[in-house]
Design a protein around this motif. Structure first.
Motif, PDB file in Angstrom:
ATOM      1  N   LYS A 230      34.227  38.400  47.465  1.00  0.00           N
ATOM      2  CA  LYS A 230      34.221  38.071  46.041  1.00  0.00           C
ATOM      3  C   LYS A 230      35.649  37.721  45.606  1.00  0.00           C
ATOM      4  N   LYS A 231      35.781  36.673  44.821  1.00  0.00           N
ATOM      5  CA  LYS A 231      37.092  36.275  44.333  1.00  0.00           C
ATOM      6  C   LYS A 231      37.372  37.009  43.021  1.00  0.00           C
ATOM      7  N   VAL A 232      38.443  37.805  43.020  1.00  0.00           N
ATOM      8  CA  VAL A 232      38.807  38.594  41.842  1.00  0.00           C
ATOM      9  C   VAL A 232      40.212  38.184  41.401  1.00  0.00           C
ATOM     10  N   VAL A 233      40.334  37.766  40.166  1.00  0.00           N
ATOM     11  CA  VAL A 233      41.619  37.376  39.601  1.00  0.00           C
ATOM     12  C   VAL A 233      42.124  38.517  38.733  1.00  0.00           C
ATOM     13  N   ILE A 234      43.323  39.007  39.029  1.00  0.00           N
ATOM     14  CA  ILE A 234      43.921  40.103  38.268  1.00  0.00           C
ATOM     15  C   ILE A 234      45.155  39.568  37.548  1.00  0.00           C
ATOM     16  N   ILE A 235      45.167  39.713  36.232  1.00  0.00           N
ATOM     17  CA  ILE A 235      46.331  39.331  35.435  1.00  0.00           C
ATOM     18  C   ILE A 235      47.172  40.573  35.199  1.00  0.00           C
ATOM     19  N   GLY A 236      48.419  40.556  35.653  1.00  0.00           N
ATOM     20  CA  GLY A 236      49.310  41.693  35.454  1.00  0.00           C
ATOM     21  C   GLY A 236      49.059  42.827  36.418  1.00  0.00           C
ATOM     22  N   GLY A 237      48.789  42.501  37.669  1.00  0.00           N
ATOM     23  CA  GLY A 237      48.461  43.542  38.641  1.00  0.00           C
ATOM     24  C   GLY A 237      49.533  43.783  39.676  1.00  0.00           C
TER      25      GLY A 237
ATOM     26  N   ARG B 255      45.990  26.094  32.880  1.00  0.00           N
ATOM     27  CA  ARG B 255      46.403  25.716  34.229  1.00  0.00           C
ATOM     28  C   ARG B 255      45.948  26.735  35.255  1.00  0.00           C
ATOM     29  N   LEU B 256      46.020  28.020  34.900  1.00  0.00           N
ATOM     30  CA  LEU B 256      45.557  29.052  35.823  1.00  0.00           C
ATOM     31  C   LEU B 256      44.072  28.875  36.121  1.00  0.00           C
ATOM     32  N   ALA B 257      43.275  28.665  35.087  1.00  0.00           N
ATOM     33  CA  ALA B 257      41.837  28.495  35.289  1.00  0.00           C
ATOM     34  C   ALA B 257      41.545  27.298  36.178  1.00  0.00           C
ATOM     35  N   GLU B 258      42.279  26.211  35.963  1.00  0.00           N
ATOM     36  CA  GLU B 258      42.069  25.014  36.780  1.00  0.00           C
ATOM     37  C   GLU B 258      42.483  25.257  38.225  1.00  0.00           C
ATOM     38  N   GLU B 259      43.571  25.999  38.416  1.00  0.00           N
ATOM     39  CA  GLU B 259      44.045  26.270  39.777  1.00  0.00           C
ATOM     40  C   GLU B 259      43.119  27.215  40.523  1.00  0.00           C
ATOM     41  N   VAL B 260      42.634  28.238  39.830  1.00  0.00           N
ATOM     42  CA  VAL B 260      41.764  29.225  40.474  1.00  0.00           C
ATOM     43  C   VAL B 260      40.375  28.659  40.728  1.00  0.00           C
ATOM     44  N   GLY B 261      39.869  27.877  39.771  1.00  0.00           N
ATOM     45  CA  GLY B 261      38.509  27.366  39.898  1.00  0.00           C
ATOM     46  C   GLY B 261      37.498  28.456  39.606  1.00  0.00           C
ATOM     47  N   GLU B 262      36.425  28.493  40.357  1.00  0.00           N
ATOM     48  CA  GLU B 262      35.410  29.520  40.157  1.00  0.00           C
ATOM     49  C   GLU B 262      35.918  30.869  40.643  1.00  0.00           C
ATOM     50  N   ALA B 263      35.454  31.932  39.975  1.00  0.00           N
ATOM     51  CA  ALA B 263      35.812  33.299  40.364  1.00  0.00           C
ATOM     52  C   ALA B 263      34.616  34.198  40.090  1.00  0.00           C
ATOM     53  N   ASP B 264      34.603  35.323  40.773  1.00  0.00           N
ATOM     54  CA  ASP B 264      33.530  36.296  40.545  1.00  0.00           C
ATOM     55  C   ASP B 264      33.901  37.279  39.445  1.00  0.00           C
ATOM     56  N   HIS B 265      35.154  37.690  39.419  1.00  0.00           N
ATOM     57  CA  HIS B 265      35.583  38.669  38.419  1.00  0.00           C
ATOM     58  C   HIS B 265      36.984  38.317  37.930  1.00  0.00           C
ATOM     59  N   LEU B 266      37.213  38.589  36.654  1.00  0.00           N
ATOM     60  CA  LEU B 266      38.516  38.363  36.030  1.00  0.00           C
ATOM     61  C   LEU B 266      38.939  39.659  35.360  1.00  0.00           C
ATOM     62  N   VAL B 267      40.138  40.141  35.697  1.00  0.00           N
ATOM     63  CA  VAL B 267      40.647  41.408  35.172  1.00  0.00           C
ATOM     64  C   VAL B 267      41.985  41.161  34.481  1.00  0.00           C
TER      65      VAL B 267
ATOM     66  N   ARG C 188      33.282  29.222  34.666  1.00  0.00           N
ATOM     67  CA  ARG C 188      33.894  29.391  35.990  1.00  0.00           C
ATOM     68  C   ARG C 188      33.544  30.736  36.624  1.00  0.00           C
ATOM     69  N   ILE C 189      32.943  31.649  35.845  1.00  0.00           N
ATOM     70  CA  ILE C 189      32.546  32.944  36.390  1.00  0.00           C
ATOM     71  C   ILE C 189      31.199  32.789  37.076  1.00  0.00           C
ATOM     72  N   ARG C 190      31.137  33.122  38.333  1.00  0.00           N
ATOM     73  CA  ARG C 190      29.916  32.945  39.126  1.00  0.00           C
ATOM     74  C   ARG C 190      28.822  33.920  38.688  1.00  0.00           C
ATOM     75  N   PRO C 191      27.566  33.603  38.983  1.00  0.00           N
ATOM     76  CA  PRO C 191      26.460  34.513  38.648  1.00  0.00           C
ATOM     77  C   PRO C 191      26.708  35.915  39.187  1.00  0.00           C
ATOM     78  N   GLY C 192      26.449  36.903  38.333  1.00  0.00           N
ATOM     79  CA  GLY C 192      26.700  38.291  38.716  1.00  0.00           C
ATOM     80  C   GLY C 192      28.123  38.735  38.453  1.00  0.00           C
ATOM     81  N   GLY C 193      28.942  37.828  37.933  1.00  0.00           N
ATOM     82  CA  GLY C 193      30.346  38.131  37.725  1.00  0.00           C
ATOM     83  C   GLY C 193      30.635  38.814  36.407  1.00  0.00           C
ATOM     84  N   SER C 194      31.920  39.118  36.197  1.00  0.00           N
ATOM     85  CA  SER C 194      32.290  39.865  34.997  1.00  0.00           C
ATOM     86  C   SER C 194      33.743  39.644  34.615  1.00  0.00           C
ATOM     87  N   ILE C 195      34.051  40.076  33.412  1.00  0.00           N
ATOM     88  CA  ILE C 195      35.418  40.132  32.907  1.00  0.00           C
ATOM     89  C   ILE C 195      35.709  41.588  32.563  1.00  0.00           C
TER      90      ILE C 195
END
Length: 220
Positions: free
Chosen positions: A6-13, A53-65, A105-112
């Motif tokens: 699963k692709k997880v994007v963490i802001i400030g981690g 720009r971050l969203a465009e670079e990351v593309g689809e993701a499963d979770h965003l934190v 861009r959040i895949r099915p079953g994904g979350s924020i």
């Protein structure tokens, strides 16, 4: 739910709780992307173009934190307007714009997952901005959970956590005082918060919730 691949994007981690969460996610098989002002990919939550720009670079993701914060502490009479704006950018406006640019861009079953804090429920002098932004995060999680459904949106609200933030003179006395007052009778560890975050990310029937990981401090 399995976090493998699963692709997880963490802001400030980059440190403390965020670093522990990134490590636990990696151990669970997730593909973790840590973004921040000084990392690659870079993002500045005060700048919408940076978020786009971050969203465009990351593309689809499963979770965003989002763990970003920019405290503006001090007596109300001494608060700096720019610092107050930056605090709201980091905790409230930035996450709203993250949701804006990651919608679709959040895949099915994904979350924020957003990060609040117990001071929102236990306000104290010189913490007006912190208390307000943290309560706003909880309200934002509820509002986004309704609008972005079926994407799940939750918040975690940590209490006093031994994450490195409190290191320095007076730490031991502070921690002893906290442990004596809260029902858990101890301070929290990054692992406590990470465990809650993993629950929020993986429980498919949890949305619009704020998980209070504060040892009961808001009740004491």
């Amino acid at each position: 739910m399995d976090l493998t691949d699963k692709k997880v994007v963490i802001i400030g981690g980059g440190s403390g709780i965020g670093a522990r969460l990134a490590a636990d996610l990696t151990a669970a098989g997730a593909k973790v992307i840590v973004a921040g002002r000084t990392t690659s990919p870079a993002v500045d939550l005060t700048d919408e173009d940076s978020i786009r720009r971050l969203a465009e670079e990351v593309g689809e993701a499963d979770h965003l934190v989002s763990l970003a914060s920019a405290p503006a502490n001090g007596p109300v009479a001494e608060l700096d307007r720019d610092a107050v704006h930056t605090a709201f950018d980091a905790k409230v406006i930035g996450p709203i714009l993250l949701a804006k640019h990651f919608t679709g861009r959040i895949r099915p079953g994904g979350s924020i997952l957003l990060f609040s804090g117990f001071i929102g429920w236990r306000p104290s002098p010189a913490r007006v901005v912190m208390a307000t932004t943290n309560v706003a995060v909880a309200a934002l999680a509820e509002a986004l959970a309704v609008e972005l459904a079926p994407v799940r949106v939750n918040a975690v609200s940590p209490g006093i956590i031994d994450s490195g933030v409190w290191d320095g003179p007076g730490k031991q006395a502070l921690f002893e005082g906290v442990a004596a007052k809260n029902p858990a009778r101890r301070v929290g560890q990054p692992s406590d918060v990470s465990a809650a975050a993993l629950l929020a990310l993986t429980n498919p029937f949890l949305t619009g919730a704020t998980l209070h990981i504060d040892g009961g401090a808001r009740l004491a």
